[in-house]
Design a protein around this motif. Structure first.
Motif, mmCIF file in Angstrom:
data_model
loop_
_atom_site.group_PDB
_atom_site.id
_atom_site.type_symbol
_atom_site.label_atom_id
_atom_site.label_comp_id
_atom_site.label_asym_id
_atom_site.label_seq_id
_atom_site.Cartn_x
_atom_site.Cartn_y
_atom_site.Cartn_z
ATOM 1 N N ALA A 79 2.760 -12.617 7.152
ATOM 2 C CA ALA A 79 2.249 -13.241 8.377
ATOM 3 C C ALA A 79 1.765 -12.206 9.393
ATOM 4 C CB ALA A 79 3.332 -14.120 9.005
ATOM 5 N N GLY A 80 1.935 -10.929 9.074
ATOM 6 C CA GLY A 80 1.505 -9.885 9.993
ATOM 7 C C GLY A 80 2.467 -9.639 11.136
ATOM 8 N N LYS A 81 3.703 -10.143 11.034
ATOM 9 C CA LYS A 81 4.697 -9.936 12.089
ATOM 10 C C LYS A 81 5.361 -8.570 11.997
ATOM 11 C CE LYS A 81 5.897 -14.846 12.500
ATOM 12 N NZ LYS A 81 7.007 -15.854 12.411
ATOM 13 N N CYS A 82 5.121 -7.871 10.897
ATOM 14 C CA CYS A 82 5.652 -6.524 10.729
ATOM 15 C C CYS A 82 4.691 -5.737 9.852
ATOM 16 C CB CYS A 82 7.063 -6.542 10.132
ATOM 17 S SG CYS A 82 7.111 -7.074 8.403
ATOM 18 N N ASP A 83 4.890 -4.428 9.822
ATOM 19 C CA ASP A 83 4.041 -3.563 8.999
ATOM 20 C C ASP A 83 4.706 -3.198 7.676
ATOM 21 O OD1 ASP A 83 1.975 -3.181 11.078
ATOM 22 O OD2 ASP A 83 3.567 -2.094 12.133
ATOM 23 N N VAL A 84 6.033 -3.047 7.705
ATOM 24 C CA VAL A 84 6.765 -2.638 6.505
ATOM 25 C C VAL A 84 8.086 -3.383 6.425
ATOM 26 C CG1 VAL A 84 5.754 -0.329 6.311
ATOM 27 C CG2 VAL A 84 7.749 -0.670 7.754
ATOM 28 N N VAL A 85 8.631 -3.467 5.210
ATOM 29 C CA VAL A 85 9.937 -4.096 4.992
ATOM 30 C C VAL A 85 10.822 -3.152 4.194
ATOM 31 C CG1 VAL A 85 9.036 -6.448 5.032
ATOM 32 C CG2 VAL A 85 9.177 -5.234 2.858
ATOM 33 N N LEU A 86 12.117 -3.244 4.415
ATOM 34 C CA LEU A 86 13.098 -2.564 3.572
ATOM 35 C C LEU A 86 13.583 -3.607 2.575
ATOM 36 C CD1 LEU A 86 15.880 -0.127 4.703
ATOM 37 C CD2 LEU A 86 16.353 -1.879 3.004
ATOM 38 N N THR A 87 13.396 -3.354 1.288
ATOM 39 C CA THR A 87 13.657 -4.381 0.292
ATOM 40 C C THR A 87 14.007 -3.754 -1.049
ATOM 41 O OG1 THR A 87 12.738 -6.417 -0.661
ATOM 42 C CG2 THR A 87 11.240 -4.566 -0.406
#
Length: 267
Positions: free
Chosen positions: A248-256
């Motif tokens: 959704a473009g609410k963040c640039d990166v995720v920790l996953t």
């Protein structure tokens, strides 16, 4: 001639967007923070181990494991279980029983809860094992840090579902390990086509992560990231919510997890 040039420009645009991920709705890994392997765990000297591992070998020989691996991870080679079509023949017929499987539901796509039901690759395989043995299956939510406690108390018969066992507990012989059957990295990831192509590009980027002890442990392996903890959004909704934010473009990166990256790259 003008029409030809227009068509040529459109083709170049399409190829350019495809090359940079413009039309590919996928994810790429930017940095590996922690490596781990997933296994099953059983009480020592429990015959359940013999039946379950034999049933997995039979299902693997029948192609069920490859089928689930392809469905959930996009590759039939991602899961490594021994294949033996007659593995159950050497055992007495399995007696009717309730088979209780402990699952860490923070291990999407191997184990999670959807609409109140346990689901994921490992959950599906556990159902297939129980059906083959004629056992009633019961899922029990656990935390992977409590595998020994859950097994020794009799609360579960098997820990299975994105469970990375404690090497010290395995070495001490606190329970019987079966596996590992899949490797998983805890990673920082972003959308294909993102301007973030390595960890040096993470400064100032919006980042989200699951609010789990394991995520915090992984984050703390990188001093620069751990110092930014106050700027990182921790989500209670787990892996799927992290990816919802990313898409959704609410963040640039995720920790996953790398296994989650595999899932979202094939769905």
């Amino acid at each position: 001639m003008k029409r030809f040039l227009c068509v040529l420009l459109v083709l170049c645009l399409v190829l350019g967007l495809s090359a940079c991920g413009g039309f590919k709705y996928g994810v790429k890994e930017v940095q590996v923070l922690m490596e781990q392997d997933y296994s099953l765990a059983f009480r020592n000297n429990d015959p359940v181990y013999l039946y379950v591992t034999a049933a997995i070998s039979v299902l693997a020989a029948q192609g069920k494991v490859d089928e689930l691996s392809l469905k959930w991870l996009g590759s039939a080679d991602a899961i490594k279980f021994a294949k033996q079509a007659d593995a159950l023949d050497a055992l007495p017929p399995a007696e009717k029983r309730v088979f209780t499987v402990g699952m860490d539901i923070n291990s999407f796509p191997l184990a999670y809860i959807s609409n109140g039901e346990f689901w994921g690759l490992d959950a599906e395989l556990a159902r297939a094992v129980a059906a083959l043995l004629g056992w009633e299956l019961k899922f029990q939510e656990i935390e992977k840090e409590n595998v020994y406690i859950e097994l020794s108390s009799g609360n579960i018969d098997c820990a299975w579902g994105g469970v990375a066992l404690d090497p010290a507990e395995v070495e001490a012989g606190k329970y019987t390990q079966y596996g590992p059957y899949i490797h998983n990295d805890i990673v920082v990831a972003t959308r294909n086509g993102s301007a973030v192509w390595n960890k040096l590009r993470l400064n100032g980027r919006k980042m989200v992560m699951s609010s789990t002890p394991e995520s915090m442990e992984a984050l703390n392996t990188d001093e620069r990231l751990s110092k930014r903890l106050g700027q990182i959004t921790r989500l209670a909704g787990g892996t799927t919510q992290c990816f919802e934010y990313l898409y959704a473009g609410k963040c640039d990166v995720v920790l996953t997890d790398s296994t989650a990256v595999m899932y979202f790259n094939c769905h």
